[in-house]
Write an enzyme that holds these catalytic residues in place. Structure first.
Site, short mmCIF file in Angstrom:
data_model
loop_
_atom_site.label_atom_id
_atom_site.label_comp_id
_atom_site.label_asym_id
_atom_site.label_seq_id
_atom_site.Cartn_x
_atom_site.Cartn_y
_atom_site.Cartn_z
N HIS A 1 -14.99 0.39 -2.36
CA HIS A 1 -13.89 -0.43 -1.85
C HIS A 1 -12.93 0.36 -0.97
CE1 HIS A 1 -14.49 -3.63 -5.28
NE2 HIS A 1 -15.44 -3.64 -4.36
N CYS B 1 -9.06 -1.60 17.00
CA CYS B 1 -10.08 -0.89 17.78
C CYS B 1 -11.02 -0.18 16.81
CB CYS B 1 -9.48 0.09 18.80
SG CYS B 1 -8.88 1.66 18.13
N CYS C 1 -7.85 1.48 12.22
CA CYS C 1 -7.18 0.58 13.15
C CYS C 1 -7.71 -0.83 12.95
CB CYS C 1 -7.40 1.04 14.59
SG CYS C 1 -6.54 -0.03 15.77
N TYR D 1 0.82 -1.22 0.00
CA TYR D 1 0.00 0.00 0.00
C TYR D 1 0.85 1.27 0.00
CZ TYR D 1 -4.18 -2.68 -0.08
OH TYR D 1 -5.18 -3.52 -0.51
N SER E 1 -13.65 -5.45 -14.84
CA SER E 1 -13.62 -6.81 -15.38
C SER E 1 -14.89 -7.59 -15.07
CB SER E 1 -12.40 -7.56 -14.83
OG SER E 1 -12.44 -7.55 -13.41
N ARG F 1 1.48 1.79 -3.57
CA ARG F 1 0.25 2.27 -4.21
C ARG F 1 0.00 3.75 -3.88
NH1 ARG F 1 -3.75 -1.66 -4.24
NH2 ARG F 1 -5.11 -0.03 -5.04
N CYS G 1 -5.07 2.85 20.79
CA CYS G 1 -5.01 1.55 21.49
C CYS G 1 -3.66 0.85 21.39
CB CYS G 1 -6.13 0.63 20.96
SG CYS G 1 -5.75 -0.13 19.37
N VAL H 1 -9.87 3.03 -5.49
CA VAL H 1 -9.54 3.60 -4.19
C VAL H 1 -8.58 4.78 -4.35
CG1 VAL H 1 -9.91 1.39 -3.01
CG2 VAL H 1 -7.61 1.93 -3.87
C1 BJW Z 1 -10.14 -0.51 -19.56
C2 BJW Z 1 -9.08 0.34 -19.82
C3 BJW Z 1 -9.40 1.59 -20.37
C4 BJW Z 1 -8.27 -1.44 -18.96
N1 BJW Z 1 -10.68 1.88 -20.62
N2 BJW Z 1 -11.38 -0.21 -19.85
C5 BJW Z 1 -20.00 -14.21 -5.32
C6 BJW Z 1 -19.40 -15.16 -6.15
C7 BJW Z 1 -18.05 -15.45 -6.04
C8 BJW Z 1 -17.25 -14.79 -5.10
C9 BJW Z 1 -17.83 -13.87 -4.28
C10 BJW Z 1 -19.19 -13.59 -4.39
N3 BJW Z 1 -19.48 -12.64 -3.49
C11 BJW Z 1 -18.36 -12.31 -2.83
C12 BJW Z 1 -17.33 -13.05 -3.29
C13 BJW Z 1 -15.91 -12.98 -2.82
C14 BJW Z 1 -15.16 -11.80 -3.37
C15 BJW Z 1 -15.13 -11.88 -4.89
O1 BJW Z 1 -15.80 -11.18 -5.61
N4 BJW Z 1 -14.27 -12.72 -5.41
C16 BJW Z 1 -14.13 -12.87 -6.86
C17 BJW Z 1 -12.68 -12.65 -7.25
C18 BJW Z 1 -14.68 -14.18 -7.31
N5 BJW Z 1 -15.76 -10.54 -2.95
C19 BJW Z 1 -15.53 -10.04 -1.76
O2 BJW Z 1 -14.80 -10.61 -0.98
C20 BJW Z 1 -16.20 -8.74 -1.40
N6 BJW Z 1 -16.77 -8.87 -0.12
C21 BJW Z 1 -17.96 -9.47 0.08
O3 BJW Z 1 -18.69 -9.75 -0.82
O4 BJW Z 1 -18.24 -9.72 1.40
C22 BJW Z 1 -19.25 -10.69 1.70
C23 BJW Z 1 -18.76 -12.07 1.26
C24 BJW Z 1 -17.46 -12.46 1.47
C25 BJW Z 1 -17.01 -13.72 1.05
C26 BJW Z 1 -17.89 -14.58 0.37
C27 BJW Z 1 -19.20 -14.18 0.17
C28 BJW Z 1 -19.64 -12.89 0.60
C29 BJW Z 1 -15.17 -7.63 -1.26
C30 BJW Z 1 -14.51 -7.34 -2.55
C31 BJW Z 1 -13.44 -6.25 -2.32
C32 BJW Z 1 -12.54 -6.20 -3.53
N7 BJW Z 1 -11.42 -5.46 -3.22
C33 BJW Z 1 -10.39 -5.30 -4.23
C34 BJW Z 1 -9.06 -5.26 -3.49
C35 BJW Z 1 -8.68 -3.94 -3.03
C36 BJW Z 1 -7.24 -3.90 -3.21
C37 BJW Z 1 -6.80 -2.50 -3.41
O5 BJW Z 1 -7.33 -1.73 -4.23
O6 BJW Z 1 -5.85 -2.25 -2.75
O7 BJW Z 1 -10.70 -4.17 -5.06
S1 BJW Z 1 -10.22 -6.60 -5.41
C38 BJW Z 1 -9.75 -5.60 -6.76
O8 BJW Z 1 -10.72 -5.91 -7.77
C39 BJW Z 1 -9.98 -4.15 -6.32
C40 BJW Z 1 -10.87 -3.65 -7.43
O9 BJW Z 1 -11.66 -2.56 -6.96
C41 BJW Z 1 -11.67 -4.85 -7.80
C42 BJW Z 1 -12.31 -4.78 -9.14
O10 BJW Z 1 -11.35 -4.76 -10.15
P1 BJW Z 1 -11.65 -3.94 -11.46
O11 BJW Z 1 -11.84 -2.54 -11.11
O12 BJW Z 1 -12.73 -4.60 -12.21
O13 BJW Z 1 -10.24 -4.01 -12.21
P2 BJW Z 1 -9.63 -5.14 -13.13
O14 BJW Z 1 -8.17 -4.91 -13.19
O15 BJW Z 1 -10.09 -6.48 -12.71
O16 BJW Z 1 -10.26 -4.88 -14.56
C43 BJW Z 1 -9.98 -3.73 -15.30
C44 BJW Z 1 -10.80 -3.77 -16.59
O17 BJW Z 1 -10.65 -2.55 -17.25
C45 BJW Z 1 -10.38 -4.86 -17.57
O18 BJW Z 1 -11.54 -5.56 -18.00
C46 BJW Z 1 -9.74 -4.10 -18.73
O19 BJW Z 1 -10.02 -4.66 -20.01
C47 BJW Z 1 -10.39 -2.77 -18.62
N8 BJW Z 1 -9.58 -1.65 -19.08
N9 BJW Z 1 -7.89 -0.27 -19.49
C48 BJW Z 1 -11.63 0.96 -20.39
N10 BJW Z 1 -8.43 2.51 -20.66
ZN ZN Z 2 -6.71 1.23 17.67
#
Ligand code: BJW
Ligand code: ZN
Length: 243
Positions: free
Chosen positions: A114, A125, A122, A61, A190, A64, A147, A98
């Site tokens: 996100h 806490c 923290c 981070y 994606s 980042r 804490c 983010v």
């Molecule tokens: C362009 C371009 C240009 C490039 N123009 N386009 C149901 C089914 C299966 C799994 C789950 C489910 N429900 C929950 C889950 C578990 C999990 C999940 O989804 N897992 C999957 C991987 C399967 N989800 C969670 O854990 C979520 N929590 C939750 O649901 O809690 C309850 C629960 C938990 C567990 C089980 C069940 C319920 C929380 C998700 C938090 C995601 N956090 C992250 C990490 C943060 C890290 C950080 O930033 O430091 O957030 S994951 C990462 O992916 C980040 C992003 O915000 C997120 C999405 O990615 P994004 O934005 O789509 O980016 P890319 O890189 O994937 O794609 C970019 C796209 O852009 C590409 O398609 C390119 O082609 C395109 N592109 N240039 C236009 N110029």
């Molecule tokens: Zn604390």
């Protein structure tokens, strides 16, 4: 190409992902092949990863934060600001990013689904998250003043719940009944990460019109009525007709 018509009878929900920041120079997750320095992103973006190696997580981070500190919004972000100025309360922007670039560009009705890279909370806490741009490149784990516990970035990691208030704000916008028609546009995401990937189906369940703007086909492309393939910084500025 058929325009996206934004008139006084339309309300617009926009979902953005990492692709929207790509043209500002912020790397996407899939662009990194889901790896950072050969660690799977889940290993540095999950509570288990933090428990196992908080220093590694702070190195990730810190890099980042440093990388996002000086980046500037691109024409895709700017287009969304103009749409919001036109629509007012009939506009909501839910972002998975983010990096804070939408707010930097001037968007106001933003849900940071996100979390925020420039906020810290923290792990031990319940003190309020606070603004923080400090970096810990050598992996020192900063301590909580309240804490003495471990601080962590205020990011929603894999396996963590999104803020229920954020989800409620999006849900209420989708189901709002004020005589307007709902349009949903997802850009630069994606469609692989939930619950964001399921918004398109929530919108369809209330008969909203759905658009995807993405460089490649997404995991859920077939759920959208319209797919415009391209870079968001090029497509968004000319996509909408403001009437
Ligand atoms: C362009 C371009 C240009 C490039 N123009 N386009 C149901 C089914 C299966 C799994 C789950 C489910 N429900 C929950 C889950 C578990 C999990 C999940 O989804 N897992 C999957 C991987 C399967 N989800 C969670 O854990 C979520 N929590 C939750 O649901 O809690 C309850 C629960 C938990 C567990 C089980 C069940 C319920 C929380 C998700 C938090 C995601 N956090 C992250 C990490 C943060 C890290 C950080 O930033 O430091 O957030 S994951 C990462 O992916 C980040 C992003 O915000 C997120 C999405 O990615 P994004 O934005 O789509 O980016 P890319 O890189 O994937 O794609 C970019 C796209 O852009 C590409 O398609 C390119 O082609 C395109 N592109 N240039 C236009 N110029
Ligand atoms: Zn604390």
């Amino acid at each position: 190409m058929e325009p996206l018509v934004l008139d006084s009878r339309t309300r617009l929900l926009v979902l953005t992902g990492a692709g929207v920041s790509a043209e500002s120079g912020v790397p996407t997750f899939r662009g990194m092949n889901g790896l950072w320095e050969n660690h799977p992103v889940e290993a540095v973006a999950s509570p288990q990863g933090f428990e196992a190696n908080p220093a590694l997580v702070w190195r990730f981070y810190s890099q980042r934060r440093a990388g996002a500190a000086d980046v500037k919004p691109n024409p895709g972000h700017d287009a969304l600001v103009r749409w919001e100025q036109h629509l007012g309360d009939r506009f909501l922007l839910a972002t998975q990013n983010v990096d804070g670039l939408h707010t930097k560009a001037g968007s106001q009705r933003v849900v940071d689904m996100h979390g925020n890279l420039f906020r810290t909370k923290c792990a031990d806490c319940s003190r309020q998250p606070f603004a923080d741009a400090t970096v810990h490149p050598s992996g020192t784990v900063p301590k909580c003043d309240a804490c003495g516990g471990r601080l962590r970035p205020d990011i929603v990691w894999f396996g963590e719940m999104l803020d229920p208030q954020d989800l409620a704000r999006i849900g209420e916008f989708i189901t709002r009944q004020d005589g307007t028609r709902l349009v949903f546009l997802a850009a630069g995401t994606s469609g692989a990460v939930w619950p964001a990937a399921g918004i398109v189906d929530e919108v369809r369940s209330v008969r909203g019109d759905t658009w995807l703007v993405n460089y490649e086909s997404a995991a859920n492309t077939e759920r959208f009525h319209h797919f415009v393939q391209g870079q968001s910084g090029q497509v968004l500025p000319t996509l909408a007709k403001l009437v």
